[in-house]
Design an enzyme around this catalytic site. Sequence first.
Site, PDB file in Angstrom:
ATOM      1  N   CYS A  39      13.165  35.690  29.033  1.00 13.14           N
ATOM      2  CA  CYS A  39      12.604  36.893  29.640  1.00 13.14           C
ATOM      3  C   CYS A  39      11.991  37.768  28.547  1.00 13.14           C
ATOM      4  CB  CYS A  39      13.709  37.653  30.372  1.00 13.14           C
ATOM      5  SG  CYS A  39      13.095  39.104  31.293  1.00 13.14           S
ATOM      6  N   ASP A  41      12.377  40.767  28.288  1.00 14.53           N
ATOM      7  CA  ASP A  41      13.335  41.858  28.048  1.00 14.53           C
ATOM      8  C   ASP A  41      13.653  41.989  26.556  1.00 14.53           C
ATOM      9  OD1 ASP A  41      15.976  43.229  27.842  1.00 14.53           O
ATOM     10  OD2 ASP A  41      15.850  43.194  30.033  1.00 14.53           O
ATOM     11  N   ARG A  43      16.045  43.129  25.040  1.00 10.50           N
ATOM     12  CA  ARG A  43      17.444  42.967  24.623  1.00 10.50           C
ATOM     13  C   ARG A  43      17.856  41.511  24.437  1.00 10.50           C
ATOM     14  NH1 ARG A  43      19.589  46.109  29.751  1.00 10.50           N
ATOM     15  NH2 ARG A  43      18.030  44.652  30.589  1.00 10.50           N
ATOM     16  N   HIS A  98      19.135  36.269  32.093  1.00 11.45           N
ATOM     17  CA  HIS A  98      20.083  37.194  31.458  1.00 11.45           C
ATOM     18  C   HIS A  98      20.609  38.218  32.452  1.00 11.45           C
ATOM     19  CE1 HIS A  98      17.378  40.746  31.235  1.00 11.45           C
ATOM     20  NE2 HIS A  98      16.453  39.823  31.321  1.00 11.45           N
ATOM     21  N   CYS A 101      18.746  41.661  34.660  1.00 13.70           N
ATOM     22  CA  CYS A 101      17.302  41.397  34.543  1.00 13.70           C
ATOM     23  C   CYS A 101      16.522  42.309  35.510  1.00 13.70           C
ATOM     24  CB  CYS A 101      17.008  39.932  34.842  1.00 13.70           C
ATOM     25  SG  CYS A 101      15.261  39.500  34.634  1.00 13.70           S
TER      26      CYS A 101
HETATM   27 ZN   LIG Z   1      14.743  39.931  32.428  1.00 16.84          ZN
END
Ligand SMILES: [Zn+2]
Length: 205
Positions: A39, A41, A43, A98, A101
Site C-alpha cells: 500500500c 500508506d 507507515r 496492512h 488501511c
Molecule cells: Zn493502505
Amino acid sequence: MQELTDGLRRFRREAFPPRAALFADLAARHRPGTLFIGCSDSRVVPELITQSEPGELFVVRTAGNLVPPHPAGADAVAASIEYAVGVLGVSDVVVCGHSGCGAMTALVTGDGLDRLPSVAAWLRHGAGVADEPDPGVADAPVEHRVAALVRANVATQLARLRTHPAVAEALDRQALTLHGWVYDIASGTVETYDRDADRFAALPC
Ligand SMILES: [Zn+2]
C-alpha cells in the site's frame, strides 16, 4: 521539505559510505529477488519491515495494494509486474496489506468517496464488501470489518495477479511463488496467507 533535504545530506554523509561497494555493484546490476506490492500508506515501509537492502525488492505501491486484473491497458501496475517477472525474473511476489488501511476503510464505509472520483474509480479494483469472509460481519464494528476486508483483499489481489500473463507463465514453470501478507502497524507483526486453507496465520517470531 527541509527535513527531506537534511535527510539527503545525512544519507550521503552517513548511510552511503558503509554501502559504497554495494551501490557500486548495483550501479551495473539490477537483479531483485522479490516483487513487493504494498500500500502507498506512509507507515508501511517495505524495506524497513523486511530489513532488505537496496537492490533486493522491486516495489510497487498503490492505494490499497490493489492489482488491476489483466488486461488493464496502459497501466503502471501491469507494466511493473510484467517487467519484474518477465525481465528481472523475480522468484517471489508479495502482496502486503496492512492494519487500518484507508483504502479498505473507504470500501467498508464509502465515506467521502463522492468527492474523490479518482479514488472511487481506483477502489473498484479492491475486494468487494461481498468478499468479506463472513457475511454476518455486516453489523460488526467498522474496525472489525476493515480488518476482515484487508485480509480478503490480499487474497483477491493474489488471484488478480495470476491473470497477468507473465505471472501465469512463471507459475506454470514453477519459477515463481506468490505470498500474501498482512502487516500490523501497532505491533510490527505479519500474518501470512495460506491459500489451501484460505486463512491467515501469524508468522512465528
Ligand atoms: Zn493502505
